[in-house]
Design an enzyme around this catalytic site. Sequence first.
Site, PDB file in Angstrom:
ATOM      1  N   MET A  44       0.798  -1.317   0.121  1.00  0.00           N
ATOM      2  CA  MET A  44      -0.095  -0.027  -0.050  1.00  0.00           C
ATOM      3  C   MET A  44       1.022   1.110  -0.041  1.00  0.00           C
ATOM      4  SD  MET A  44      -3.022   1.523  -0.070  1.00  0.00           S
ATOM      5  CE  MET A  44      -2.996   3.109   0.130  1.00  0.00           C
ATOM      6  N   GLU A  45       0.349   2.127  -0.834  1.00  0.00           N
ATOM      7  CA  GLU A  45       1.357   3.319  -1.149  1.00  0.00           C
ATOM      8  C   GLU A  45       1.346   4.506  -0.189  1.00  0.00           C
ATOM      9  OE1 GLU A  45      -1.430   2.271  -3.000  1.00  0.00           O
ATOM     10  OE2 GLU A  45      -2.456   3.990  -3.916  1.00  0.00           O
ATOM     11  N   GLU A  57       4.640   0.809  -6.003  1.00  0.00           N
ATOM     12  CA  GLU A  57       4.187   1.742  -4.948  1.00  0.00           C
ATOM     13  C   GLU A  57       4.903   3.013  -4.845  1.00  0.00           C
ATOM     14  OE1 GLU A  57       1.549   0.817  -3.780  1.00  0.00           O
ATOM     15  OE2 GLU A  57       1.754  -1.451  -4.184  1.00  0.00           O
ATOM     16  N   GLU A  61      -4.114   2.613 -10.520  1.00  0.00           N
ATOM     17  CA  GLU A  61      -3.728   1.399 -10.504  1.00  0.00           C
ATOM     18  C   GLU A  61      -3.172   0.819 -11.858  1.00  0.00           C
ATOM     19  OE1 GLU A  61      -2.972   0.419  -7.728  1.00  0.00           O
ATOM     20  OE2 GLU A  61      -4.029   1.099  -6.311  1.00  0.00           O
TER      21      GLU A  61
HETATM   22  N1  BES Z   1      -3.409   0.855  -3.615  1.00  0.00           N
HETATM   23  C1  BES Z   1      -3.024  -0.642  -3.764  1.00  0.00           C
HETATM   24  C2  BES Z   1      -3.295  -1.253  -2.399  1.00  0.00           C
HETATM   25  C3  BES Z   1      -4.639  -1.791  -2.487  1.00  0.00           C
HETATM   26  C4  BES Z   1      -5.102  -2.829  -3.087  1.00  0.00           C
HETATM   27  C5  BES Z   1      -5.547  -1.019  -1.501  1.00  0.00           C
HETATM   28  C6  BES Z   1      -6.290  -3.420  -2.926  1.00  0.00           C
HETATM   29  C7  BES Z   1      -6.808  -1.365  -1.579  1.00  0.00           C
HETATM   30  C8  BES Z   1      -7.320  -2.458  -1.978  1.00  0.00           C
HETATM   31  C9  BES Z   1      -1.372  -1.005  -4.092  1.00  0.00           C
HETATM   32  O1  BES Z   1      -0.893   0.147  -4.819  1.00  0.00           O
HETATM   33  C10 BES Z   1      -1.489  -1.999  -5.067  1.00  0.00           C
HETATM   34  O2  BES Z   1      -1.843  -2.022  -6.036  1.00  0.00           O
HETATM   35  N2  BES Z   1      -0.997  -3.231  -4.284  1.00  0.00           N
HETATM   36  C11 BES Z   1      -1.040  -4.337  -5.324  1.00  0.00           C
HETATM   37  C12 BES Z   1       0.460  -4.627  -5.613  1.00  0.00           C
HETATM   38  C13 BES Z   1       0.761  -4.135  -6.779  1.00  0.00           C
HETATM   39  C14 BES Z   1       2.390  -4.446  -7.121  1.00  0.00           C
HETATM   40  C15 BES Z   1       0.159  -4.798  -8.042  1.00  0.00           C
HETATM   41  C16 BES Z   1      -1.658  -5.488  -4.252  1.00  0.00           C
HETATM   42  O3  BES Z   1      -1.759  -5.138  -3.111  1.00  0.00           O
HETATM   43  O4  BES Z   1      -1.886  -6.507  -4.887  1.00  0.00           O
HETATM   44 ZN    ZN Z   2      -1.291   0.236  -6.836  1.00  0.00          ZN
END
Ligand code: BES
Ligand code: ZN
Length: 895
Positions: free
Chosen positions: A294-295, A329, A351
């Site tokens: 999480m960023e 991130e 995303e």
């Molecule tokens: N912003 C998301 C984290 C997130 C994911 C928050 C789902 C709420 C719900 C973060 O930037 C993200 O995309 N994380 C990915 C990993 C990424 C390398 C594809 C994840 O958590 O799968």
């Molecule tokens: Zn993301």
Amino acid sequence: MWLAAAAPSLARRLLFLGPPPPPLLLLLLSRSSRRRRRLHCLGLAAMPEKRPFERLPADVSPLNYSLCLKPDLLDFTFEGKLEAAAQVRQATNQIVMNCADIDIITASYAPEGDEGTGTLKIDFVGELNDKMKGFYRSKYTTPSGEVRYAAVTQFEATDARRAFPCWDEPAIKATFDISLVVPKDRVALSNMNVIDRKPYPDDENLVEVKFARTPVMSTYLVAFVVGEYDFVETRSKDGVCVRVYTPVGKAEQGKFALEVAAKTLPFYKDYFNVPYPLPKIDLIAIADFAAGAMENWGLVTYRETALLIDPKNSCSSSRQWVALVVGHELAHQWFGNLVTMEWWTHLWLNEGFASWIEYLCVDHCFPEYDIWTQFVSADYTRAQELDALDNSHPIEVSVGHPSEVDEIFDAISYSKGASVIRMLHDYIGDKDFKKGMNMYLTKFQQKNAATEDLWESLENASGKPIAAVMNTWTKQMGFPLIYVEAEQVEDDRLLRLSQKKFCASGPYVGEDCPQWMVPITISTSDDPNQAKLKILMDKPEMSVVLKNVKPDQWVKLNLGTVGFYRTQYSSTMLESLLPGIRDLSLPPVDRLGLQNDLFSLARAGIISTVEVLKVMEAFVNEPNYTVWSDLSCNLGILSTLVSHTDFYEEIQEFVKDVFSPIGERLGWDPRPGEGHLDALLRGLVLGKLGKAGHKATLEEARRRFKDHVEGKQILSADLRSPVYLTVLKHGDATTLDIMLKLHKQADMQEEKNRIERVLGATLLPDLIQKVLTFALSEEVRPQDTVSVIGGVAGGSKHGRKAAWKFIKDNWEELYNRYQGGFLISRLIKLSVEGFAVDKMAGEVKAFFESHPAPSAERTIQQCCENILLNAAWLKRDAESIHQYLLQRKASPPTV
Ligand code: BES
Ligand code: ZN
């Protein structure tokens, strides 16, 4: 004065009297009903349960939050004090905010001066929950074996309101002054650097840690962590202090991510031509963590497996994953944090963009990973698979209620989003794309933006019709199938192209077929790596002439598999392309794309599956890891389908035949000079052969496993997954017990996950049950339960049935464990998608009608659609596949 308003969805409004004059009411849009009684005592009214979603009114907004939190790591509660400076734009007698699962103790509002500003004070208490959302507790074991808890946050998308009352929408930005009152021997972190640390007056064991004021930012990016950690530290070339926080005693495991982060920050600074805006960035591994990472601005949280690398015990794919996640991130620090989407409808911007640029960054840091080819099999094809369903959705989708927001963290927002940006980047060219990105980030920094704002900047930078092209990709779901046929006209080749929506169930039927503006590239055998022609297909049908193409040359569409479409060639064109697979004259990513298109055409019933099996056999000389990986994935899908029939063994023979030559070429041990991709390929091929029961592979796997367990020769990290999988699938109760023992002994979460993911390969019913029970045990971290159950469902025919029954039997516990979050969607998808009998679609649908999972609604529809598609595929092609496999066995093809 009481306001008898209708209640928001999921809960009720809480009202209490504000200061006079005029009487002011504070409305907290709450999502909880747990503390109803307490709130009543405070004079708060309960409201009806159901109500359509509403965004917060814009009349009152925060300027600054001064927030102090005091978590209790032993009784799992926290106390909070909020003083928010607010701006009242329009005279009102109410302030509407979000809040969930928090008890308000006192609240007041005092206007200050004539400018419409004032201070809102709220004291509250809450629980450090165990649901991995909001302000929650995460369990860890100290090096001496003691179980303890850290307090950590996960706010995206709509859970900041669980930690403090706030205006919890991405466009309502404010600055934050955060302080944490924590035991003095604990690490306390937040978005910004520490500016003060002093003893806490009421308790000598506590300290109050104060952090610098943040820039204006959205609530979902706020974070705090209180726990015990070690760290490694460096300063990036551009002067940012970078730390990687690890569990105590594991600082070494942070070094790889630290190096990646220190390289990545200047890379993005250069790419965007905008500096990283904060003085520091921390990357921290959290034991219990629902997402991958999480960023949070300046304090990025990760699952342990997405951050920690042990030089001896981590495998190549983990290294690659850590690099990608860090790249992803850190990209958000600009794209998402500095410029934030106006509303969740534009989540895909965040995303999709981060999921694209993470590859650019890894390609920069690790060119040897050939990561862009991997993009095609990891994101592009995955997105197309989902987007061909009738139950897909457009990239830009209107969402309101939190459960709708949770639902769009899916392969459309991530992988299709990334794929269309990749196509756009290719269409614009890197120079103008970069220019446009800089314009966008500069214009909207500290603000919010929508999809059309990005198009406008890119349009200004490139002079190309970006909005017109991109609207066809983001506002309507699906993508086109381009049908192409060719005719030799003297020295030239005339191509006739037509586009139609590609559907997983076959060609689009019906009127008004959607149309796309498709950037198309065409290459020929003259120069397979260069586009001979680039066109923008903006009509249903088009003809193009390729000058000087000899009759013996092949012509191919979609060089580099960049355009987000599938191609169907006329049979003559296809026949001329196939030798390019065998003699490798087609570039790797084009071989991959061709195979993947054919596979999906077969799945959709447009061509026969037997045709694809024949094409797969042409990959005998294939050296490329990613090409194999994609082919292997498709063969896996086919194996799962055929597991519903009585010729499963025959398809295993086919798998063995396809993978043996490359298996023999690779052997078990790395040769000098081999690199990252060789390691990935060996793991993939040996795993595939072992799983299919290839005798020599099975024997060697057993031998090496024995040596490993006895401590004679520890398996290299890259060989562990394939060996574990092989011995388990062909093993007995003792093998499972040994695996569970290895699991218990493992110190690294990566190793635990590795084992958890293969457990479902066991075939014996009793053992399958044991694995399922294990999935819900204390031994498995809550976020990892999903992959254990999913592994069982994907492991075997019996496993599939057992996993589904297990989910039904344990639904309440599972649902409650994730409180409906996105992990429940993943669990459902992994567990039911493999069915291939019509009646199962009905059963799944009926179950979720009586056991609703609002944030998984679309996933459930997609699963039911997939089950019906599988069933239709099986009915259509099972017999011919069987006949082909039998005939092959009788007279094996000569290679
Ligand atoms: N912003 C998301 C984290 C997130 C994911 C928050 C789902 C709420 C719900 C973060 O930037 C993200 O995309 N994380 C990915 C990993 C990424 C390398 C594809 C994840 O958590 O799968
Ligand atoms: Zn993301």
